[in-house]
Design a protein around this motif. Structure first.
Motif, PDB file in Angstrom:
ATOM      1  N   ALA A 174       0.850  -1.194   0.000  1.00 44.69           N
ATOM      2  CA  ALA A 174       0.000   0.000   0.000  1.00 44.69           C
ATOM      3  C   ALA A 174       0.880   1.237   0.000  1.00 44.69           C
ATOM      4  O   ALA A 174       1.962   1.231   0.590  1.00 44.69           O
ATOM      5  CB  ALA A 174      -0.873   0.002   1.243  1.00 44.69           C
ATOM      6  N   ASP A 175       0.403   2.271  -0.672  1.00 42.04           N
ATOM      7  CA  ASP A 175       1.121   3.533  -0.663  1.00 42.04           C
ATOM      8  C   ASP A 175       0.750   4.256   0.639  1.00 42.04           C
ATOM      9  O   ASP A 175      -0.251   4.959   0.717  1.00 42.04           O
ATOM     10  CB  ASP A 175       0.688   4.332  -1.901  1.00 42.04           C
ATOM     11  CG  ASP A 175       1.426   5.655  -2.004  1.00 42.04           C
ATOM     12  OD1 ASP A 175       2.077   6.046  -1.016  1.00 42.04           O
ATOM     13  OD2 ASP A 175       1.345   6.284  -3.074  1.00 42.04           O
ATOM     14  N   ALA A 176       1.572   4.039   1.663  1.00 39.68           N
ATOM     15  CA  ALA A 176       1.215   4.527   3.002  1.00 39.68           C
ATOM     16  C   ALA A 176       1.019   6.029   3.022  1.00 39.68           C
ATOM     17  O   ALA A 176       0.086   6.540   3.633  1.00 39.68           O
ATOM     18  CB  ALA A 176       2.287   4.119   4.000  1.00 39.68           C
ATOM     19  N   ALA A 177       1.876   6.745   2.297  1.00 38.76           N
ATOM     20  CA  ALA A 177       1.794   8.209   2.323  1.00 38.76           C
ATOM     21  C   ALA A 177       0.428   8.669   1.838  1.00 38.76           C
ATOM     22  O   ALA A 177      -0.161   9.601   2.387  1.00 38.76           O
ATOM     23  CB  ALA A 177       2.881   8.799   1.455  1.00 38.76           C
ATOM     24  N   ARG A 214     -10.621   5.965 -13.339  1.00 35.09           N
ATOM     25  CA  ARG A 214     -10.297   5.340 -12.059  1.00 35.09           C
ATOM     26  C   ARG A 214      -8.794   5.248 -11.882  1.00 35.09           C
ATOM     27  O   ARG A 214      -8.080   5.019 -12.853  1.00 35.09           O
ATOM     28  CB  ARG A 214     -10.884   3.923 -11.987  1.00 35.09           C
ATOM     29  CG  ARG A 214     -12.381   3.948 -11.901  1.00 35.09           C
ATOM     30  CD  ARG A 214     -12.956   2.594 -11.573  1.00 35.09           C
ATOM     31  NE  ARG A 214     -14.415   2.712 -11.555  1.00 35.09           N
ATOM     32  CZ  ARG A 214     -15.116   3.106 -10.502  1.00 35.09           C
ATOM     33  NH1 ARG A 214     -14.515   3.386  -9.364  1.00 35.09           N
ATOM     34  NH2 ARG A 214     -16.430   3.202 -10.577  1.00 35.09           N
ATOM     35  N   VAL A 215      -8.319   5.432 -10.640  1.00 34.22           N
ATOM     36  CA  VAL A 215      -6.903   5.215 -10.352  1.00 34.22           C
ATOM     37  C   VAL A 215      -6.685   3.706 -10.331  1.00 34.22           C
ATOM     38  O   VAL A 215      -7.418   2.991  -9.646  1.00 34.22           O
ATOM     39  CB  VAL A 215      -6.526   5.847  -8.987  1.00 34.22           C
ATOM     40  CG1 VAL A 215      -5.108   5.464  -8.586  1.00 34.22           C
ATOM     41  CG2 VAL A 215      -6.689   7.361  -9.041  1.00 34.22           C
ATOM     42  N   GLN A 249      -9.441   9.803 -10.562  1.00 34.13           N
ATOM     43  CA  GLN A 249      -8.538  10.888 -10.899  1.00 34.13           C
ATOM     44  C   GLN A 249      -9.235  11.739 -11.956  1.00 34.13           C
ATOM     45  O   GLN A 249      -9.720  11.204 -12.946  1.00 34.13           O
ATOM     46  CB  GLN A 249      -7.249  10.223 -11.383  1.00 34.13           C
ATOM     47  CG  GLN A 249      -6.540  10.861 -12.494  1.00 34.13           C
ATOM     48  CD  GLN A 249      -5.270  10.047 -12.813  1.00 34.13           C
ATOM     49  OE1 GLN A 249      -5.140   8.869 -12.464  1.00 34.13           O
ATOM     50  NE2 GLN A 249      -4.343  10.686 -13.482  1.00 34.13           N
ATOM     51  N   MET A 250      -9.334  13.062 -11.678  1.00 33.35           N
ATOM     52  CA  MET A 250     -10.094  13.919 -12.588  1.00 33.35           C
ATOM     53  C   MET A 250      -9.221  15.041 -13.115  1.00 33.35           C
ATOM     54  O   MET A 250      -8.343  15.540 -12.410  1.00 33.35           O
ATOM     55  CB  MET A 250     -11.272  14.551 -11.825  1.00 33.35           C
ATOM     56  CG  MET A 250     -12.344  13.564 -11.459  1.00 33.35           C
ATOM     57  SD  MET A 250     -13.492  14.269 -10.262  1.00 33.35           S
ATOM     58  CE  MET A 250     -12.577  14.139  -8.763  1.00 33.35           C
ATOM     59  N   SER A 251      -9.491  15.418 -14.350  1.00 31.96           N
ATOM     60  CA  SER A 251      -8.863  16.616 -14.877  1.00 31.96           C
ATOM     61  C   SER A 251      -9.914  17.710 -14.749  1.00 31.96           C
ATOM     62  O   SER A 251     -11.011  17.612 -15.288  1.00 31.96           O
ATOM     63  CB  SER A 251      -8.480  16.367 -16.327  1.00 31.96           C
ATOM     64  OG  SER A 251      -7.820  17.495 -16.794  1.00 31.96           O
ATOM     65  N   LYS A 271       0.132  13.111  -2.751  1.00 31.90           N
ATOM     66  CA  LYS A 271       0.116  11.948  -3.644  1.00 31.90           C
ATOM     67  C   LYS A 271      -0.857  10.919  -3.124  1.00 31.90           C
ATOM     68  O   LYS A 271      -0.812  10.536  -1.958  1.00 31.90           O
ATOM     69  CB  LYS A 271       1.512  11.346  -3.715  1.00 31.90           C
ATOM     70  CG  LYS A 271       2.308  11.885  -4.859  1.00 31.90           C
ATOM     71  CD  LYS A 271       3.393  10.907  -5.266  1.00 31.90           C
ATOM     72  CE  LYS A 271       3.965  11.329  -6.614  1.00 31.90           C
ATOM     73  NZ  LYS A 271       5.166  10.621  -6.958  1.00 31.90           N
ATOM     74  N   LEU A 272      -1.765  10.464  -3.965  1.00 33.62           N
ATOM     75  CA  LEU A 272      -2.710   9.418  -3.587  1.00 33.62           C
ATOM     76  C   LEU A 272      -2.505   8.252  -4.525  1.00 33.62           C
ATOM     77  O   LEU A 272      -2.689   8.403  -5.743  1.00 33.62           O
ATOM     78  CB  LEU A 272      -4.153   9.930  -3.676  1.00 33.62           C
ATOM     79  CG  LEU A 272      -4.513  11.051  -2.702  1.00 33.62           C
ATOM     80  CD1 LEU A 272      -5.745  11.791  -3.139  1.00 33.62           C
ATOM     81  CD2 LEU A 272      -4.720  10.502  -1.307  1.00 33.62           C
ATOM     82  N   MET A 273      -2.112   7.114  -3.996  1.00 36.92           N
ATOM     83  CA  MET A 273      -1.782   5.927  -4.788  1.00 36.92           C
ATOM     84  C   MET A 273      -0.882   6.308  -5.972  1.00 36.92           C
ATOM     85  O   MET A 273      -1.114   5.911  -7.119  1.00 36.92           O
ATOM     86  CB  MET A 273      -3.039   5.237  -5.335  1.00 36.92           C
ATOM     87  CG  MET A 273      -4.002   4.760  -4.288  1.00 36.92           C
ATOM     88  SD  MET A 273      -3.539   3.188  -3.534  1.00 36.92           S
ATOM     89  CE  MET A 273      -4.094   2.012  -4.745  1.00 36.92           C
ATOM     90  N   GLY A 274       0.111   7.123  -5.685  1.00 39.48           N
ATOM     91  CA  GLY A 274       1.089   7.475  -6.705  1.00 39.48           C
ATOM     92  C   GLY A 274       0.664   8.599  -7.641  1.00 39.48           C
ATOM     93  O   GLY A 274       1.447   9.009  -8.491  1.00 39.48           O
TER      94      GLY A 274
END
Ligand code: MSP
Length: 637
Positions: free
Chosen positions: A501-504, A553-554, A562-564, A602-605
């Motif tokens: 998991a991306d802890a950050a 979707r991420v 993830q949106m632009s 950063k969310l999931m990279g």
């Protein structure tokens, strides 16, 4: 079949949805039940809900509904949660069921029949705690508050009483004869000293409460909530409602698992009621500690609840089950934090448990044509390690020392890893190909991993089945004996069993498991001069209308989209945890409100620049709506 084994949890109040404290209890009971079942015991595991009394009456009134409507609304959360968490109970009792009512009435009838003056109408004054629904002894009241800080009121009532005072000696004698009646010993000592002071009679009915079982012969009174609630343990077995066989078979309970706050009810009142009714006593009352947040008990009344749904959605049930049992020393209190959950997830699960598994399976597949090696081995370091570790694990399981049991599993994992490092199978393969000694070495690793996953089974039932299958073993394998893994059977090389998991991303994001962060709960105590902010402080937050131009979707996340987003001057990327409620398609073209001056995270990279505002209904997001004619970039204030 082996011995019968009847285990119960406390029945949970329905004035709130389940939080991590309730969950812990059911997971512990489930681990014990699963362990016993696989040892061959005839297990009966009961859980349920406590639906009568003032707490429920009040919560329902606040919501403008009837108590039964409230209960009917909350009970499905429990069913859903127990299913998601793989809780393997055999029965679920609600105290509003007819079988329960009959059980309670039968208990009272038996007491009245055997010892007529054990229940009498009397008057009583004392400090009554509404939150605990009990009278608090004088020496535990300070400034009109009990030990836990709940307000108490001086109350006089004319009620039915149970002659608890008569049971002081019989109870003490029972404790002396059965020193492990309450476990851990510290709780037994507390109970003994409480009873040694002499017991006062106990009020078992109320006239001020309407929501409950009417007292037989005097329906102005309802039966006091603890006499009602405790009886669930026998009413669920058919006591009083005719199904005597199940009762005769499973009663007395082997373990009543409860939290430390309700030991007195279970270790003093409950056995006294049973003695009076001539029913045998449960064998053991086992008390766990509390989950805390910032050193305070997690509870609805303190508003610091940790709810598990986000964790289960993002990581699955098994990592949560593991975390709760690994992190807490059974019987003691423990703080919950998202950080500690994530660090255990990555270090213990993704790394130790997951990597060792994939590493060993990969080698086997590579050297032995996708199969387990052809030769077993019955003399090696790992066999010796497992013969030492398995009995320790089993002793720890018998002692409810789950942390010790898991430590033992980890020692075997360490042994496997160091075996791999010293043997260097890749060198063996390079030098001599897939010969017999390589076959033995790899088989040793797989066989000890099989034992690791058999030991993990009660803690992580679904993952254990998957891991055993990948290893080429039977998903239900529960043999601790060395030598169980077959030769030349297919192994499964596939994705990591616990993706890192991306802890950050999680720790930076809104609390993973909480609805409220501790800082939100007690702003004044956190050192803020006031809990209100100035208009200048508010103005520091730049809120703007923006338009979603693209959305996807991420990868690998169920929740993140993830949106632009066009903010009036430029397009920026914003990541939001709304993917369980919204599809990317329905977001495109939508006007939203964003926090435009938020530092990137950063969310999931994926780097997110800003935040989309949404209301949260039970954790489900609902995006703030803006009139579509408002142009992107317009300031919101
Ligand atoms: N309805 C009573 C029990 C009646 S049993 C005949 C009750 N309900 S409760 O919903 O408040 O609590 C249910 C169980 O959850 C209790 O065993 C309690 O100790 C446990 N927990 C509630 N909050 C807790 C924590 N924060 N941590 C761990 N367990 C705690 O009491």
């Amino acid at each position: 079949m082996g011995d019968k084994f009847y285990i119960t949890t406390a029945i949970h109040y329905v004035n709130d949805r389940p939080h991590i404290g309730h969950i812990y209890e059911n997971i512990v009971a489930d681990v014990i039940a699963r362990h016993r079942r696989r040892l061959g015991d005839d297990v009966w595991f009961l859980t349920g809900t406590d639906e009568h009394g003032q707490k429920i009456e009040r919560s329902a009134a606040k919501e403008g509904i009837s108590p039964i409507e409230l209960a009917d609304r909350v009970v499905p959360y429990y069913h859903d949660l127990w299913k998601k968490l793989d809780i393997s109970h055999n029965d679920f009792i609600r105290t509003t069921e007819q079988r329960h009512r009959l059980g309670v009435l039968e208990l009272i009838r038996r007491i009245q029949e055997r010892i007529p003056d054990d229940i009498y109408l009397g008057e009583h004054s004392g400090w009554y705690c509404q939150s605990e629904e009990t009278f608090i002894p004088e020496n535990q009241v300070k400034d009109k508050k009990d030990d836990s800080g709940h307000p108490v009121e001086w109350t006089t009532e004319k009620n039915y009483f149970f002659k608890l005072s008569r049971y002081t000696e019989p109870l003490l004698e029972h404790y002396r004869k059965n020193p492990s009646f309450v476990y851990p010993p510290q709780r037994m000592n507390e109970v003994m000293s409480f009873v040694e002071q002499g017991l006062k009679d106990l009020s078992i009915s109320r006239t001020s409460i309407k929501w409950g079982i009417p007292f037989p012969g005097n329906p102005d009174h309802v039966i006091y909530v603890w006499m009602d609630a405790l009886t669930n343990y026998i009413s669920a077995l058919g006591f009083g409602s005719g199904d005597q066989d199940k009762f005769d078979h499973y009663w007395p309970a082997d373990v009543h698992l409860i939290g430390k706050d309700i030991v007195r009810f279970h270790a003093v009142y409950w056995p006294a009621f049973l003695m009076a009714a001539g029913v045998s006593l449960p064998k053991q009352v086992v008390a766990h500690g509390w989950w805390l947040r910032d050193n305070q008990k997690i509870s609805k009344s303190l508003g610091n609840v940790v709810r598990p749904m986000n964790i289960i959605e993002d990581f699955g049930a098994d990592p949560l089950r593991y975390y709760l049992l690994r992190e807490m020393v059974f019987g003691q209190d423990q703080n919950y934090s998202d950080e500690s959950f994530l660090s255990r997830y990555n270090a213990d699960l993704a790394n130790d448990l997951g990597n060792t598994l994939s590493r060993a399976i990969k080698m086997s597949a590579q050297y032995f044509d996708g199969k387990t090696p052809p030769t077993p081995c019955d003399d090696n370091d790992l066999l010796r390690a497992s013969r030492e570790i398995v009995p320790e694990y089993r002793r720890a399981m018998d002692d409810y020392a789950f942390q010790r049991a898991l430590d033992a599993v980890w020692r075997l994992l360490v042994a496997i890893n160091s075996y791999i490092v010293t043997r260097e199978p890749w060198k063996m393969f390079k030098e001599n190909g897939a010969d017999e000694s390589l076959s033995r070495a790899i088989w040793n690793c797989l066989e000890s991993l099989r034992i690791v996953w058999v030991m993990m089974a009660p803690f992580m039932p679904a993952t254990s089945r998957e891991a055993l299958t990948r290893l080429g073993a039977n998903a239900d394998d529960h043999s601790f004996e060395w030598g169980g893994l077959a030769n030349n059977v297919e192994v499964k090389v596939t994705d990591p069993i616990f993706p890192r998991a991306d802890a950050a991303a999680y720790v930076g994001a809104p609390a993973l498991a909480g609805e409220t962060k501790p800082a939100d709960v007690r702003p004044a105590e956190a050192g803020a001069p006031s809990d209100k902010i100035t208009i200048d402080q508010f103005m520091q937050t730049e809120l703007r209308v923006a338009e979603v131009r693209a959305a996807e979707r991420v990868p690998k996340s169920k929740k993140l989209i993830q949106m632009s987003i066009f903010d009036g001057t430029a397009e920026r990327t914003i990541v939001a945890g709304i993917g369980l409620t919204y599809t990317p398609e329905e977001l495109i073209g939508r006007k939203v409100v964003i926090v435009a001056n938020l530092q990137p995270a950063k969310l999931m990279g994926v780097e997110s620049n800003g935040m989309v505002l949404a209301a949260s209904i039970d954790g489900e997001p609902s995006l703030l709506a803006v009139d579509p004619s408002v142009p992107a970039g317009t300031k919101v204030k």
